[in-house]
Scaffold this active site. Structure first.
Site, PDB file in Angstrom:
ATOM      1  N   ARG A   1      -0.131   6.341 -12.706  1.00  0.00           N
ATOM      2  CA  ARG A   1       0.524   6.719 -11.441  1.00  0.00           C
ATOM      3  C   ARG A   1       0.677   8.226 -11.327  1.00  0.00           C
ATOM      4  NH1 ARG A   1       5.488   3.187 -12.148  1.00  0.00           N
ATOM      5  NH2 ARG A   1       6.427   4.153 -10.347  1.00  0.00           N
TER       6      ARG A   1
ATOM      7  N   ARG B   1      11.262  -3.112 -12.336  1.00  0.00           N
ATOM      8  CA  ARG B   1       9.967  -2.981 -11.670  1.00  0.00           C
ATOM      9  C   ARG B   1       8.867  -3.027 -12.717  1.00  0.00           C
ATOM     10  NH1 ARG B   1       9.524   1.720  -7.181  1.00  0.00           N
ATOM     11  NH2 ARG B   1       7.441   1.726  -8.071  1.00  0.00           N
TER      12      ARG B   1
ATOM     13  N   ARG C   1      14.653   3.991 -14.493  1.00  0.00           N
ATOM     14  CA  ARG C   1      14.591   3.035 -13.386  1.00  0.00           C
ATOM     15  C   ARG C   1      14.084   1.668 -13.865  1.00  0.00           C
ATOM     16  NH1 ARG C   1      11.199   4.904  -8.264  1.00  0.00           N
ATOM     17  NH2 ARG C   1       9.452   4.485  -9.645  1.00  0.00           N
TER      18      ARG C   1
ATOM     19  N   LYS D   1      12.941   9.662  -4.271  1.00  0.00           N
ATOM     20  CA  LYS D   1      12.682   9.470  -2.839  1.00  0.00           C
ATOM     21  C   LYS D   1      13.499   8.303  -2.283  1.00  0.00           C
ATOM     22  CE  LYS D   1       8.130   9.078  -3.067  1.00  0.00           C
ATOM     23  NZ  LYS D   1       7.798   9.297  -4.497  1.00  0.00           N
TER      24      LYS D   1
ATOM     25  N   ARG E   1      -0.196   8.852   0.966  1.00  0.00           N
ATOM     26  CA  ARG E   1      -0.424   9.171  -0.439  1.00  0.00           C
ATOM     27  C   ARG E   1      -1.831   9.712  -0.673  1.00  0.00           C
ATOM     28  NH1 ARG E   1       3.623   5.477  -2.696  1.00  0.00           N
ATOM     29  NH2 ARG E   1       3.873   5.704  -4.924  1.00  0.00           N
TER      30      ARG E   1
HETATM   31  P1  AMP Z   1       6.342   3.217  -4.656  1.00  0.00           P
HETATM   32  O1  AMP Z   1       7.458   2.231  -4.541  1.00  0.00           O
HETATM   33  O2  AMP Z   1       6.229   4.133  -3.476  1.00  0.00           O
HETATM   34  O3  AMP Z   1       6.348   3.960  -5.965  1.00  0.00           O
HETATM   35  O4  AMP Z   1       4.987   2.371  -4.640  1.00  0.00           O
HETATM   36  C1  AMP Z   1       4.678   1.414  -5.656  1.00  0.00           C
HETATM   37  C2  AMP Z   1       3.181   1.184  -5.710  1.00  0.00           C
HETATM   38  O5  AMP Z   1       2.737   0.647  -4.462  1.00  0.00           O
HETATM   39  C3  AMP Z   1       2.337   2.430  -5.930  1.00  0.00           C
HETATM   40  O6  AMP Z   1       2.227   2.777  -7.295  1.00  0.00           O
HETATM   41  C4  AMP Z   1       1.011   1.999  -5.322  1.00  0.00           C
HETATM   42  O7  AMP Z   1       0.312   1.135  -6.184  1.00  0.00           O
HETATM   43  C5  AMP Z   1       1.449   1.173  -4.120  1.00  0.00           C
HETATM   44  N1  AMP Z   1       1.603   2.038  -2.910  1.00  0.00           N
HETATM   45  C6  AMP Z   1       2.771   2.351  -2.270  1.00  0.00           C
HETATM   46  N2  AMP Z   1       2.538   3.145  -1.221  1.00  0.00           N
HETATM   47  C7  AMP Z   1       1.195   3.348  -1.188  1.00  0.00           C
HETATM   48  C8  AMP Z   1       0.325   4.108  -0.358  1.00  0.00           C
HETATM   49  N3  AMP Z   1       0.791   4.845   0.678  1.00  0.00           N
HETATM   50  N4  AMP Z   1      -1.004   4.073  -0.627  1.00  0.00           N
HETATM   51  C9  AMP Z   1      -1.500   3.343  -1.636  1.00  0.00           C
HETATM   52  N5  AMP Z   1      -0.747   2.631  -2.484  1.00  0.00           N
HETATM   53  C10 AMP Z   1       0.596   2.622  -2.267  1.00  0.00           C
END
Ligand code: AMP
Length: 189
Positions: A146, A134, A128, A14, A89
């Protein structure tokens, strides 16, 4: 004003596709993951709260991300369009987003979904972890949580947006350019 959602499991690509789409179509990129990582880096109270949740692979509370999204929408009304990445999400977040946009007399244009298998998800996240450092990519237990959260809480959004005829799925395996080509064709339709 266009409102697009980039959707898919963690590691679907993404972020990579978002960067290309934002540049080509002049969209405002809103990644809740990036916004949360910024809060963590700045050491804000919100960041401190989010840090442990993210490290475990859990989702931060809906109210927190909904507040961040509302702020992004209202403070960027001069842009051509939005590309939400990693949001919504949960179905509750999707309902909150519909409500926010309805208040502005608008709505989501389409959900751009990048589809990949769980096996590829694992491979991409491990890859990654080596490149981006990360914390939530480096631990197997966190990755499993996740993916489980994705299936349990995020996947129901597919039915939610299919019911609105806004869901469009793209094969997520192939080169970055191939996937970008598939998505671009949809946007230009
Ligand atoms: P991402 O970079 O989108 O993979 O997000 C990293 C982490 O941030 C996720 O594993 C969640 O813990 C948190 N996170 C990101 N976006 C959301 C969301 N829309 N709702 C809840 N937690 C989020």
């Amino acid at each position: 004003m266009k409102y697009y959602i980039l959707f898919g499991p963690p590691g679907a690509g993404k972020g990579t596709q978002a960067a290309l789409l934002v540049e080509k179509y002049n969209l405002h990129h809103v990644s809740t993951g990036d916004l949360l990582r910024k809060e963590i880096k700045a050491g804000t109270p919100l960041g401190l709260q989010a840090k442990e949740i993210i490290a475990k692979g859990d989702l931060v509370p809906d109210a927190i991300v909904e507040g961040m999204i509302k702020n992004e929408i209202v403070s960027n009304q001069d842009v051509k369009g939005f590309l939400f990445d990693g949001f919504p999400r949960t179905v509750a977040q999707a309902e909150a987003l519909d409500k926010m946009l309805a208040e502005l007399n608008t709505g989501i244009d389409s959900i751009i979904s990048i589809a990949i298998s769980d096996e590829v998800v694992h491979q991409r996240i491990h890859h990654r972890a080596m490149i981006e450092n990360r914390a939530d990519d480096a631990n197997d237990e966190t990755i499993r949580t996740r993916i489980a959260n994705y299936h349990e809480k995020t996947e129901p959004l597919i039915a939610f947006y299919k019911a609105q005829n806004k869901y469009f799925e793209f094969e997520g395996e192939g080169t970055i350019e191939e996937i970008f080509g598939r998505i671009s064709k949809h946007i230009e339709k």
